[in-house]
Design a protein around this motif. Structure first.
Motif, PDB file in Angstrom:
ATOM      1  N   GLY A 173       0.808  -1.214   0.000  1.00  0.00           N
ATOM      2  CA  GLY A 173       0.000   0.000   0.000  1.00  0.00           C
ATOM      3  C   GLY A 173       0.838   1.259   0.000  1.00  0.00           C
ATOM      4  O   GLY A 173       1.789   1.386   0.769  1.00  0.00           O
ATOM      5  N   LEU A 175       4.419  -2.142  -2.771  1.00  0.00           N
ATOM      6  CA  LEU A 175       3.494  -2.712  -3.752  1.00  0.00           C
ATOM      7  C   LEU A 175       2.135  -2.043  -3.595  1.00  0.00           C
ATOM      8  O   LEU A 175       1.507  -2.131  -2.535  1.00  0.00           O
ATOM      9  N   GLY A 231      -1.206   7.527  -2.819  1.00  0.00           N
ATOM     10  CA  GLY A 231      -2.144   8.450  -2.158  1.00  0.00           C
ATOM     11  C   GLY A 231      -3.261   7.753  -1.416  1.00  0.00           C
ATOM     12  O   GLY A 231      -3.723   8.242  -0.397  1.00  0.00           O
ATOM     13  N   GLY A 232      -3.738   6.605  -1.954  1.00  0.00           N
ATOM     14  CA  GLY A 232      -4.821   5.887  -1.289  1.00  0.00           C
ATOM     15  C   GLY A 232      -6.031   6.782  -1.073  1.00  0.00           C
ATOM     16  O   GLY A 232      -6.588   7.337  -2.041  1.00  0.00           O
ATOM     17  N   LEU A 234     -11.617  13.800  -3.342  1.00  0.00           N
ATOM     18  CA  LEU A 234     -12.617  12.738  -3.157  1.00  0.00           C
ATOM     19  C   LEU A 234     -12.505  12.123  -1.764  1.00  0.00           C
ATOM     20  O   LEU A 234     -13.464  11.657  -1.189  1.00  0.00           O
ATOM     21  N   GLN A 279      -0.005  -3.488  -8.501  1.00  0.00           N
ATOM     22  CA  GLN A 279       0.353  -4.787  -7.921  1.00  0.00           C
ATOM     23  C   GLN A 279      -0.625  -5.093  -6.785  1.00  0.00           C
ATOM     24  O   GLN A 279      -0.482  -4.583  -5.671  1.00  0.00           O
ATOM     25  N   VAL A 280      -1.623  -5.897  -7.122  1.00  0.00           N
ATOM     26  CA  VAL A 280      -2.654  -6.224  -6.132  1.00  0.00           C
ATOM     27  C   VAL A 280      -2.197  -7.451  -5.345  1.00  0.00           C
ATOM     28  O   VAL A 280      -2.145  -8.567  -5.867  1.00  0.00           O
ATOM     29  N   VAL A 316     -10.320  -3.435   3.982  1.00  0.00           N
ATOM     30  CA  VAL A 316      -9.700  -4.443   3.111  1.00  0.00           C
ATOM     31  C   VAL A 316      -9.362  -5.699   3.934  1.00  0.00           C
ATOM     32  O   VAL A 316      -9.602  -6.821   3.502  1.00  0.00           O
ATOM     33  N   TYR A 321     -18.022   7.478   4.245  1.00  0.00           N
ATOM     34  CA  TYR A 321     -18.205   8.938   4.213  1.00  0.00           C
ATOM     35  C   TYR A 321     -18.050   9.335   2.749  1.00  0.00           C
ATOM     36  O   TYR A 321     -17.005   9.080   2.144  1.00  0.00           O
ATOM     37  N   LYS A 330     -18.480  12.255  -0.229  1.00  0.00           N
ATOM     38  CA  LYS A 330     -18.702  13.649  -0.622  1.00  0.00           C
ATOM     39  C   LYS A 330     -19.189  13.637  -2.072  1.00  0.00           C
ATOM     40  O   LYS A 330     -18.444  13.195  -2.959  1.00  0.00           O
ATOM     41  N   GLN A 350     -10.392  -0.339  -0.705  1.00  0.00           N
ATOM     42  CA  GLN A 350     -10.708   0.502   0.457  1.00  0.00           C
ATOM     43  C   GLN A 350     -11.770  -0.119   1.359  1.00  0.00           C
ATOM     44  O   GLN A 350     -11.589  -0.243   2.526  1.00  0.00           O
TER      45      GLN A 350
HETATM   46  P1  FAD Z   1      -4.760   4.328   2.566  1.00  0.00           P
HETATM   47  O1  FAD Z   1      -4.688   5.710   2.097  1.00  0.00           O
HETATM   48  O2  FAD Z   1      -6.033   3.600   2.328  1.00  0.00           O
HETATM   49  O3  FAD Z   1      -3.546   3.510   1.933  1.00  0.00           O
HETATM   50  C1  FAD Z   1      -3.587   2.128   1.769  1.00  0.00           C
HETATM   51  C2  FAD Z   1      -3.163   1.766   0.363  1.00  0.00           C
HETATM   52  O4  FAD Z   1      -3.170   0.348   0.248  1.00  0.00           O
HETATM   53  C3  FAD Z   1      -4.112   2.279  -0.729  1.00  0.00           C
HETATM   54  O5  FAD Z   1      -3.364   3.042  -1.662  1.00  0.00           O
HETATM   55  C4  FAD Z   1      -4.665   1.003  -1.374  1.00  0.00           C
HETATM   56  O6  FAD Z   1      -4.869   1.144  -2.764  1.00  0.00           O
HETATM   57  C5  FAD Z   1      -3.565   0.003  -1.062  1.00  0.00           C
HETATM   58  N1  FAD Z   1      -4.015  -1.390  -1.048  1.00  0.00           N
HETATM   59  C6  FAD Z   1      -5.134  -1.901  -0.492  1.00  0.00           C
HETATM   60  N2  FAD Z   1      -5.177  -3.236  -0.679  1.00  0.00           N
HETATM   61  C7  FAD Z   1      -4.054  -3.567  -1.351  1.00  0.00           C
HETATM   62  C8  FAD Z   1      -3.539  -4.792  -1.848  1.00  0.00           C
HETATM   63  N3  FAD Z   1      -4.196  -5.947  -1.672  1.00  0.00           N
HETATM   64  N4  FAD Z   1      -2.362  -4.783  -2.515  1.00  0.00           N
HETATM   65  C9  FAD Z   1      -1.675  -3.632  -2.695  1.00  0.00           C
HETATM   66  N5  FAD Z   1      -2.133  -2.447  -2.246  1.00  0.00           N
HETATM   67  C10 FAD Z   1      -3.302  -2.403  -1.578  1.00  0.00           C
HETATM   68  N6  FAD Z   1      -8.618  12.493   7.150  1.00  0.00           N
HETATM   69  C11 FAD Z   1      -8.316  13.751   7.575  1.00  0.00           C
HETATM   70  O7  FAD Z   1      -7.331  13.935   8.303  1.00  0.00           O
HETATM   71  N7  FAD Z   1      -9.076  14.817   7.166  1.00  0.00           N
HETATM   72  C12 FAD Z   1     -10.170  14.676   6.380  1.00  0.00           C
HETATM   73  O8  FAD Z   1     -10.809  15.657   5.999  1.00  0.00           O
HETATM   74  C13 FAD Z   1     -10.526  13.364   5.975  1.00  0.00           C
HETATM   75  N8  FAD Z   1     -11.616  13.170   5.197  1.00  0.00           N
HETATM   76  C14 FAD Z   1     -11.811  11.952   4.614  1.00  0.00           C
HETATM   77  C15 FAD Z   1     -12.845  11.824   3.669  1.00  0.00           C
HETATM   78  C16 FAD Z   1     -12.996  10.638   2.975  1.00  0.00           C
HETATM   79  C17 FAD Z   1     -14.090  10.522   1.948  1.00  0.00           C
HETATM   80  C18 FAD Z   1     -12.096   9.566   3.214  1.00  0.00           C
HETATM   81  C19 FAD Z   1     -12.201   8.311   2.405  1.00  0.00           C
HETATM   82  C20 FAD Z   1     -11.099   9.673   4.170  1.00  0.00           C
HETATM   83  C21 FAD Z   1     -10.948  10.867   4.881  1.00  0.00           C
HETATM   84  N9  FAD Z   1      -9.956  11.045   5.841  1.00  0.00           N
HETATM   85  C22 FAD Z   1      -9.686  12.284   6.343  1.00  0.00           C
HETATM   86  C23 FAD Z   1      -9.142   9.900   6.308  1.00  0.00           C
HETATM   87  C24 FAD Z   1      -7.782   9.824   5.637  1.00  0.00           C
HETATM   88  O9  FAD Z   1      -7.914   9.963   4.259  1.00  0.00           O
HETATM   89  C25 FAD Z   1      -7.162   8.470   5.976  1.00  0.00           C
HETATM   90  O10 FAD Z   1      -7.140   8.290   7.388  1.00  0.00           O
HETATM   91  C26 FAD Z   1      -5.722   8.300   5.472  1.00  0.00           C
HETATM   92  O11 FAD Z   1      -5.543   8.843   4.198  1.00  0.00           O
HETATM   93  C27 FAD Z   1      -5.400   6.818   5.495  1.00  0.00           C
HETATM   94  O12 FAD Z   1      -4.093   6.565   5.038  1.00  0.00           O
HETATM   95  P2  FAD Z   1      -3.538   5.078   5.088  1.00  0.00           P
HETATM   96  O13 FAD Z   1      -2.175   5.091   4.550  1.00  0.00           O
HETATM   97  O14 FAD Z   1      -3.768   4.512   6.442  1.00  0.00           O
HETATM   98  O15 FAD Z   1      -4.505   4.226   4.138  1.00  0.00           O
END
Ligand code: FAD
Length: 449
Positions: free
Chosen positions: A11, A34, A41-42, A56, A213-214, A248, A276, A278, A376
């Motif tokens: 991720g 990967l 960005g996720g 988004l 790369q899933v 996930v 959530y 928008k 997600q």
């Molecule tokens: P992620 O960003 O989800 O990263 C995980 C990555 O893993 C993703 O890129 C995904 O594609 C990848 N992945 C998943 N499964 C696999 C797999 N099997 N193989 C390879 N890759 C995989 N936070 C704030 O602080 N302020 C806000 O205003 C806010 N608003 C939000 C509004 C929405 C609509 C959403 C969805 C979230 C919001 N958040 C907000 C929360 C914030 O976006 C998240 O807490 C943060 O971005 C999470 O980061 P992360 O690295 O934990 O996860």
């Protein structure tokens, strides 16, 4: 043939990128990230809509102006990210009923105070029950009227800070800033990435990042970890960091061999996921009030959460003529399952209730689908009404060579961008400790110290 690395990170969201950066900066240079999608960005994702970039996923930097500095605010300052101050608290004074009347300020303020008091006593009652096994005291009656339901929705699905202390606001301050930058919120990740990956003209060209790369399977043995992806690629490493969201992990996208222990799977399944959404609507011109204190407005309907929370984008992008309506949970899942045209029809009927039948029809709509996105399965982990420390520790704890990170593993800031950022750093620090202990990697780390 398989590719080998010291650590594989699954991720490339903010936690995955911050985890990788800490490892590389501490001498573990052969990391491999990967990522399932074609971008980093996720849940931080920009898309152009109606001639402006809209977010988004995460849109705000929450927790600014307090005694400690929010690290994401620092990243934003280093990147000269353009932001606008946002004040949700005005929303409660812009509550429309179905005939387009705004509830008088006094009624709205009283209803709001009642809702806060009721939420506080419900929380106290739950805490007493939890701590002492006492019977829960009688809890106040649930909200029933449209205004009560609307206030209950904004209080529980948005604010909550007035009910219980939320670490983000206590530590970092109560101000929130909306990201309004052409490069998107995601430019913070590119900024971090360029500090440790090879980039050219804003593109990451480093082969330690592999997009599309899933990952489907993580096998661990005493000697290491083998990771298999959907396209048949095989990667080997000493350790893996999983940053995929809790949604996930709750789905069957990733399998572990041997299966994860019961304490882990139970903790994962127990975790609440918030959806959530928008929804962005583009209009030929503005027909909503845009003065001070009017950025947010509320629609009171007899169905809780039905197109309740609205925001105009004139503060962020003047002249954009875009409205955003936020739906959560069941309403999010409902609109994700129907066509965008049906959602547009519903939104227009709500807007006509508030602003009259002569308003123009939206020319475009954008409905993100975080729930149906298999990478997600939801928007963010939901903080529990009563914090369950054991649950959190189990979510976060490694299983042998498999480490877990991501916003959900942040003790104080789960659900937020800064939670993901800090969690990634913390996970890598724990892994570096583990590596130091391990004879296998002793020489490498000794060399870098
Ligand atoms: P992620 O960003 O989800 O990263 C995980 C990555 O893993 C993703 O890129 C995904 O594609 C990848 N992945 C998943 N499964 C696999 C797999 N099997 N193989 C390879 N890759 C995989 N936070 C704030 O602080 N302020 C806000 O205003 C806010 N608003 C939000 C509004 C929405 C609509 C959403 C969805 C979230 C919001 N958040 C907000 C929360 C914030 O976006 C998240 O807490 C943060 O971005 C999470 O980061 P992360 O690295 O934990 O996860």
């Amino acid at each position: 043939m398989s590719t080998t690395a010291s650590v594989i990170i699954i991720g490339a969201g903010i936690s995955g990128i911050s985890a990788a950066k800490v490892l590389v900066e501490n001498g573990v240079e052969d990391v491999l990230i990967l990522e399932a999608t074609d971008r980093i960005g996720g849940r931080i994702q920009k898309q152009n809509f109606g001639d402006v970039p809209v977010e988004l996923g995460a849109g705000w930097i929450a927790g600014v102006g307090g005694k400690e500095s929010n690290p994401v605010w620092e990243l934003a300052s280093r990147s000269n990210l353009r932001t606008c101050f946002s004040d949700y608290t005005n929303a409660r004074f812009n509550i429309y009923d179905r005939s387009g009347e705004i509830f008088p300020t006094g009624i709205a303020a009283d209803s709001y105070k009642k809702a806060v008091d009721s939420a506080i006593s419900k929380l106290k009652s739950l805490e007493a029950h939890e701590c002492a096994g006492q019977l829960a005291e009688e809890v106040p009656s649930p909200p029933k009227t449209p205004i009560e339901l609307a206030i209950d929705f904004i209080l529980h699905d948005f604010e909550m800070a007035e009910v219980e202390p939320i670490s983000t606001y206590v530590d970092f301050g109560e101000r929130e800033f909306l990201v309004a930058d052409e490069r998107g919120y995601e430019c913070l990740l590119y900024k971090m990435a360029e500090e440790f990956l090879f980039t050219s003209h804003g593109n990451i060209l480093d082969n330690r990042l592999k997009l599309n790369q899933v990952v489907r399977e993580v096998q661990q043995s005493r000697n290491g970890v083998v990771v298999k992806t959907e396209d048949g690629s095989v990667y080997e490493a000493n350790y893996v960091i999983v940053s995929a969201s809790i949604g996930v992990l709750q789905s069957n996208l990733l399998s572990f061999q041997p299966p994860l222990p019961r304490w882990k799977t139970e903790a994962i399944q127990k975790c609440d996921v918030m959806v959530y959404t928008k929804i962005f609507l583009k209009f030929p011109h503005c027909f909503w009030p845009c003065g001070p204190g009017q950025e947010f407005f509320i629609y009171a309907h007899e169905l809780r959460g039905y197109f309740t929370f609205w925001q105009h984008m004139e503060n962020a992008y003047p002249g954009s003529n875009i409205l955003v309506v936020t739906l959560t949970n069941e309403q999010s899942k409902r609109v994700e399952a129907q066509s965008d045209q049906e959602t547009l029809k519903e939104a227009m009927s709500v807007l006509r209730d508030m602003f009259g039948s002569t308003i123009p029809y939206a020319t475009d709509i954008l409905v993100p689908r975080w729930w149906n996105n298999r990478f997600q399965r939801g928007s963010y982990s939901n903080y529990p009404m009563i914090s369950d420390n054991k649950l959190l520790q189990n979510i976060k704890a490694p299983v042998g060579r498999i480490f877990f990170t991501g916003e959900r593993t942040s003790e104080k800031f789960s659900g937020y961008v800064h939670g993901g950022y800090l969690a990634g750093m913390e996970t890598s620090k724990s892994l570096l400790e583990e590596m130091k202990q391990s004879l296998l990697l002793q020489p490498l780390l000794a060399f870098t110290e």
